[in-house]
Design a protein around this motif. Structure first.
Motif, PDB file in Angstrom:
ATOM      1  N   ARG A 194      58.512  21.138  52.230  1.00 47.03           N
ATOM      2  CA  ARG A 194      59.100  19.872  51.812  1.00 47.03           C
ATOM      3  C   ARG A 194      59.719  19.152  52.991  1.00 47.03           C
ATOM      4  O   ARG A 194      60.217  19.783  53.928  1.00 47.03           O
ATOM      5  N   PHE A 195      59.631  17.849  52.947  1.00 46.85           N
ATOM      6  CA  PHE A 195      60.395  17.000  53.855  1.00 46.85           C
ATOM      7  C   PHE A 195      61.650  16.572  53.107  1.00 46.85           C
ATOM      8  O   PHE A 195      61.597  16.304  51.904  1.00 46.85           O
ATOM      9  N   MET A 196      62.756  16.509  53.817  1.00 47.68           N
ATOM     10  CA  MET A 196      64.005  16.176  53.143  1.00 47.68           C
ATOM     11  C   MET A 196      64.843  15.275  54.042  1.00 47.68           C
ATOM     12  O   MET A 196      64.877  15.436  55.266  1.00 47.68           O
ATOM     13  N   GLY A 197      65.496  14.282  53.418  1.00 47.14           N
ATOM     14  CA  GLY A 197      66.368  13.393  54.162  1.00 47.14           C
ATOM     15  C   GLY A 197      65.883  11.960  54.111  1.00 47.14           C
ATOM     16  O   GLY A 197      64.864  11.639  53.476  1.00 47.14           O
ATOM     17  N   PRO A 198      66.569  11.075  54.803  1.00 48.99           N
ATOM     18  CA  PRO A 198      66.211   9.657  54.751  1.00 48.99           C
ATOM     19  C   PRO A 198      64.829   9.355  55.329  1.00 48.99           C
ATOM     20  O   PRO A 198      64.230   8.328  55.002  1.00 48.99           O
ATOM     21  N   ASP A 199      64.318  10.241  56.197  1.00 48.12           N
ATOM     22  CA  ASP A 199      63.007  10.017  56.804  1.00 48.12           C
ATOM     23  C   ASP A 199      61.913  10.850  56.140  1.00 48.12           C
ATOM     24  O   ASP A 199      60.807  10.960  56.675  1.00 48.12           O
ATOM     25  N   ALA A 200      62.205  11.431  54.980  1.00 40.84           N
ATOM     26  CA  ALA A 200      61.253  12.347  54.339  1.00 40.84           C
ATOM     27  C   ALA A 200      59.905  11.674  54.088  1.00 40.84           C
ATOM     28  O   ALA A 200      58.854  12.202  54.462  1.00 40.84           O
ATOM     29  N   GLN A 201      59.921  10.497  53.450  1.00 35.33           N
ATOM     30  CA  GLN A 201      58.642   9.844  53.130  1.00 35.33           C
ATOM     31  C   GLN A 201      57.932   9.378  54.391  1.00 35.33           C
ATOM     32  O   GLN A 201      56.697   9.476  54.489  1.00 35.33           O
ATOM     33  N   ALA A 202      58.683   8.887  55.373  1.00 37.14           N
ATOM     34  CA  ALA A 202      58.071   8.421  56.612  1.00 37.14           C
ATOM     35  C   ALA A 202      57.355   9.561  57.338  1.00 37.14           C
ATOM     36  O   ALA A 202      56.251   9.385  57.878  1.00 37.14           O
ATOM     37  N   ARG A 203      57.942  10.747  57.325  1.00 39.59           N
ATOM     38  CA  ARG A 203      57.307  11.891  57.980  1.00 39.59           C
ATOM     39  C   ARG A 203      56.095  12.372  57.198  1.00 39.59           C
ATOM     40  O   ARG A 203      55.082  12.766  57.778  1.00 39.59           O
ATOM     41  N   ALA A 204      56.197  12.323  55.874  1.00 37.91           N
ATOM     42  CA  ALA A 204      55.033  12.674  55.058  1.00 37.91           C
ATOM     43  C   ALA A 204      53.893  11.695  55.304  1.00 37.91           C
ATOM     44  O   ALA A 204      52.720  12.089  55.398  1.00 37.91           O
TER      45      ALA A 204
END
Length: 305
Positions: free
Chosen positions: A75-85
């Protein structure tokens, strides 16, 4: 109660096998902390050609290794989660091989499948990643711990040699080219070479970083971030050593020993040149060992005398 026991077992496992939380590198992205996959499935098969003969016998030919796809989930987590995904999604769309390193594996892969779930208003993006590997022949076994020790030892020896050479230079000596009876501009003052921002100052900074990373107690082969740090540190040290070798060599050719100041300048430049060449050999060997740890091709000497 079972949930509590599971949590305890997980904690014990994390402490006992800290390397399992080592970062994962995918292309230009490094997955660390919570982003490191919870699960990574590895495997493959040996391709066999079975020839059945009269009487029930069989002749079996081994055709080679056929590695399974790597399957990761996390999982990506945090304010940049979607950007990293979305960054991983762009890698998939590009359809070009990218570098992968982690969990004791290293090589080029293709992103065959990638999917992520938008959760908690984008603060969490669970992902599933499937990577296609190239089939390669098994490499000879390498003791990564030994190589890590050699990298650290070489960096420390090089740093010690350079530090001693710099410390031996008098701060007030050879500050002006005119002191040694040469034409201004033909000789680089020693103070410029060893001072702040000078060639050997960058060498000391780079070697200090390499020594710290290699002697941190973690096998570099399991931590791609450390490999990157060591490589960049060696590159900086190699560049500084190359410059120092060139500057001190030119000085030795330009200085005429006509007085005490010029003789002192010759001695200082000769000492710095010798220390730089010795350190260069250690940096080159450390660079070769680092390439072996990262399972990459050694590009050649970082320092050429």
């Amino acid at each position: 109660m079972s949930g509590t026991l599971t949590a305890v077992e997980t904690a014990i496992g994390a402490v006992g096998r800290a390397y399992a939380s080592a970062p994962i590198m995918l292309g230009g992205m490094i997955l660390t902390g919570i982003e490191v996959p919870d699960r990574l499935q590895v495997g493959g098969r040996q391709m066999l050609a079975v020839h059945r003969v009269i009487g029930g016998g069989r002749v079996i030919d081994a055709l080679g290794n056929d590695p399974d796809r790597l399957e990761l989930s996390g999982r990506f987590m945090g304010p940049d989660a979607q950007a990293r995904a979305q960054a991983v999604e762009r890698m998939r769309i590009a359809g070009v091989p990218v570098a992968f390193s982690g969990a004791g594996l290293s090589g080029m892969v293709w992103i065959a499948q990638f999917a992520y779930a938008y959760e908690a208003k984008g603060a969490i993006c669970s992902y599933r990643l499937v990577l296609e590997r190239a089939s390669d022949s098994p490499a000879a076994a390498v003791d990564d711990t030994v190589l890590t020790g050699l990298v650290g030892s070489d960096a420390t020896q090089a740093l010690t040699g350079i530090t001693s050479a710099v410390a031996g230079v008098s701060s007030g000596a050879f500050t002006l080219a005119g002191q040694v009876g040469t034409i201004v501009g033909q000789v680089t003052p020693v103070a410029t070479i060893v001072g702040t921002g000078g060639a050997l100052a960058s060498v000391m900074t780079g070697l200090s970083r390499v020594s710290a990373a290699a002697q941190s107690g973690v096998d570099l082969a399991t931590v791609p971030v450390s490999i990157v740090s060591v490589t960049s540190g060696l590159a900086a040290a190699g560049g500084g050593l190359g410059t120092a070798i060139g500057q001190t060599g030119a000085n030795l050719e330009s200085i005429s020993p006509v007085n005490a100041s010029s003789l002192n300048a010759l001695v200082q430049n000769a000492g710095l040149l010798s220390a730089s060449v010795d350190a260069g050999g250690l940096v080159n060997r450390a660079a070769a060992n680092t390439a072996a740890l990262g399972n990459t091709v050694y590009a050649g000497p970082s320092v050429s005398a």
